[in-house]
Write a protein that holds these residues in place. Structure first.
Motif, short mmCIF file in Angstrom:
data_model
loop_
_atom_site.label_atom_id
_atom_site.label_comp_id
_atom_site.label_asym_id
_atom_site.label_seq_id
_atom_site.Cartn_x
_atom_site.Cartn_y
_atom_site.Cartn_z
N GLY A 63 -30.07 -18.55 -20.69
CA GLY A 63 -29.59 -18.50 -19.31
C GLY A 63 -28.12 -18.84 -19.22
O GLY A 63 -27.35 -18.18 -18.51
N ALA A 64 -27.70 -19.86 -19.95
CA ALA A 64 -26.29 -20.24 -19.98
C ALA A 64 -25.44 -19.12 -20.57
O ALA A 64 -24.37 -18.79 -20.03
CB ALA A 64 -26.10 -21.53 -20.79
N GLN A 65 -25.90 -18.52 -21.65
CA GLN A 65 -25.16 -17.41 -22.26
C GLN A 65 -25.03 -16.23 -21.32
O GLN A 65 -23.97 -15.62 -21.20
CB GLN A 65 -25.84 -16.97 -23.57
CG GLN A 65 -25.06 -15.89 -24.31
CD GLN A 65 -23.69 -16.37 -24.74
OE1 GLN A 65 -23.59 -17.31 -25.51
NE2 GLN A 65 -22.63 -15.76 -24.24
N LYS A 66 -26.10 -15.89 -20.63
CA LYS A 66 -26.05 -14.78 -19.68
C LYS A 66 -25.09 -15.08 -18.52
O LYS A 66 -24.37 -14.20 -18.06
CB LYS A 66 -27.45 -14.45 -19.17
CG LYS A 66 -28.30 -13.75 -20.21
CD LYS A 66 -29.64 -13.32 -19.65
CE LYS A 66 -30.43 -12.51 -20.66
NZ LYS A 66 -29.88 -11.18 -20.90
N ALA A 67 -25.07 -16.33 -18.06
CA ALA A 67 -24.14 -16.71 -17.00
C ALA A 67 -22.69 -16.57 -17.48
O ALA A 67 -21.83 -16.09 -16.74
CB ALA A 67 -24.43 -18.14 -16.54
N ILE A 68 -22.43 -16.96 -18.70
CA ILE A 68 -21.09 -16.83 -19.28
C ILE A 68 -20.73 -15.35 -19.42
O ILE A 68 -19.62 -14.93 -19.06
CB ILE A 68 -21.00 -17.56 -20.63
CG1 ILE A 68 -21.08 -19.08 -20.40
CG2 ILE A 68 -19.73 -17.19 -21.38
CD1 ILE A 68 -21.36 -19.89 -21.65
N ASP A 69 -21.67 -14.55 -19.90
CA ASP A 69 -21.42 -13.11 -20.02
C ASP A 69 -21.11 -12.47 -18.67
O ASP A 69 -20.40 -11.48 -18.60
CB ASP A 69 -22.62 -12.41 -20.67
CG ASP A 69 -22.81 -12.78 -22.13
OD1 ASP A 69 -21.89 -13.36 -22.74
OD2 ASP A 69 -23.92 -12.49 -22.65
N ALA A 70 -21.65 -13.07 -17.59
CA ALA A 70 -21.41 -12.56 -16.24
C ALA A 70 -20.13 -13.14 -15.64
O ALA A 70 -19.80 -12.83 -14.49
CB ALA A 70 -22.60 -12.88 -15.36
N GLY A 71 -19.41 -13.98 -16.39
CA GLY A 71 -18.12 -14.48 -15.92
C GLY A 71 -18.01 -15.95 -15.61
O GLY A 71 -16.95 -16.41 -15.17
N ALA A 72 -19.05 -16.71 -15.84
CA ALA A 72 -18.97 -18.15 -15.56
C ALA A 72 -17.94 -18.81 -16.46
O ALA A 72 -17.89 -18.56 -17.65
CB ALA A 72 -20.34 -18.82 -15.76
N GLU A 73 -17.12 -19.66 -15.86
CA GLU A 73 -16.12 -20.45 -16.58
C GLU A 73 -16.62 -21.85 -16.89
O GLU A 73 -16.04 -22.56 -17.71
CB GLU A 73 -14.84 -20.54 -15.76
CG GLU A 73 -14.20 -19.20 -15.47
CD GLU A 73 -13.08 -19.31 -14.47
OE1 GLU A 73 -11.95 -18.96 -14.83
OE2 GLU A 73 -13.34 -19.76 -13.32
N VAL A 74 -17.68 -22.24 -16.19
CA VAL A 74 -18.34 -23.53 -16.38
C VAL A 74 -19.83 -23.30 -16.13
O VAL A 74 -20.19 -22.61 -15.18
CB VAL A 74 -17.82 -24.59 -15.38
CG1 VAL A 74 -18.61 -25.88 -15.49
CG2 VAL A 74 -16.34 -24.85 -15.56
N VAL A 75 -20.67 -23.88 -16.98
CA VAL A 75 -22.11 -23.80 -16.79
C VAL A 75 -22.66 -25.23 -16.70
O VAL A 75 -22.27 -26.09 -17.49
CB VAL A 75 -22.81 -23.05 -17.94
CG1 VAL A 75 -24.33 -23.10 -17.80
CG2 VAL A 75 -22.33 -21.60 -18.01
N ILE A 76 -23.55 -25.43 -15.75
CA ILE A 76 -24.25 -26.70 -15.62
C ILE A 76 -25.71 -26.42 -15.93
O ILE A 76 -26.35 -25.64 -15.23
CB ILE A 76 -24.13 -27.27 -14.19
CG1 ILE A 76 -22.68 -27.24 -13.68
CG2 ILE A 76 -24.74 -28.67 -14.12
CD1 ILE A 76 -21.68 -27.96 -14.54
N ALA A 77 -26.24 -27.02 -16.99
CA ALA A 77 -27.63 -26.81 -17.41
C ALA A 77 -28.48 -27.99 -16.94
O ALA A 77 -28.21 -29.13 -17.32
CB ALA A 77 -27.71 -26.66 -18.93
N LEU A 78 -29.48 -27.71 -16.13
CA LEU A 78 -30.31 -28.76 -15.54
C LEU A 78 -31.79 -28.51 -15.80
O LEU A 78 -32.26 -27.37 -15.71
CB LEU A 78 -30.10 -28.80 -14.02
CG LEU A 78 -28.68 -29.00 -13.51
CD1 LEU A 78 -28.66 -28.89 -11.99
CD2 LEU A 78 -28.11 -30.32 -13.98
N GLY A 79 -32.50 -29.56 -16.11
CA GLY A 79 -33.93 -29.45 -16.31
C GLY A 79 -34.51 -30.78 -16.74
O GLY A 79 -33.81 -31.79 -16.85
#
Length: 151
Positions: A63-79
């Motif tokens: 999910g983080a990788q896909k968000a980055i591929d879509a242009g995210a400059e910062v990812v927050i991973a929560l769970g």
């Protein structure tokens, strides 16, 4: 960052494309983590973040990788992963942690680590950023990732 020793950090998240990737298990806890992350982002000047839902902790790295591929400059991973009676806990925690580390290092995009790995639901609730929680790990994950993005 943990417990009473956690620093109170001033961050500027304005102008950053942020994705919050959050798991779907234990919604009371993950909704608390998400709310804490959203509060921290808004306080830091960012209200244009996106929320990405994934099934569980094992899916956080992709999910983080896909968000980055879509242009995210910062990812927050929560769970949250709560210890059970089988070794499943160790495998999921290790895979999610290693995967998020790999995504961060391979992409150069900061990933805020807000995955609670706890023995009990009560421990998770204490860290979920809810009204009676002692800690807000969602907000702490935002602070760490945004500071790394600003280096």
């Amino acid at each position: 960052m943990s417990g009473a020793g956690a620093p109170k950090l001033e961050i500027d998240a304005s102008g950053l494309q942020v994705a919050i990737v959050v798991t779907s298990w234990h919604t009371e806890i993950t909704d608390g983590l998400l709310a804490g992350a959203e509060r921290a982002l808004q306080k830091a000047g960012n209200d244009t973040y996106e929320v990405w839902r994934v099934p569980g902790a094992f899916e956080l790295p992709l999910g983080a990788q896909k968000a980055i591929d879509a242009g995210a400059e910062v990812v927050i991973a929560l769970g949250v992963v709560i210890q059970g009676e089988t070794p499943h806990f160790e495998y999921v925690c290790s895979s999610a942690t290693d995967g998020l580390t790999r995504v961060q290092l391979d992409s150069g995009v900061p990933v805020g680590f807000g995955l609670l790995t706890v023995d009990t639901a009560e421990q998770a609730l204490e860290r979920a950023g809810l009204e009676n929680s002692k800690e807000d790990k969602g907000a702490e994950a935002v602070e760490a990732a945004v500071l790394m993005a600003r280096l």
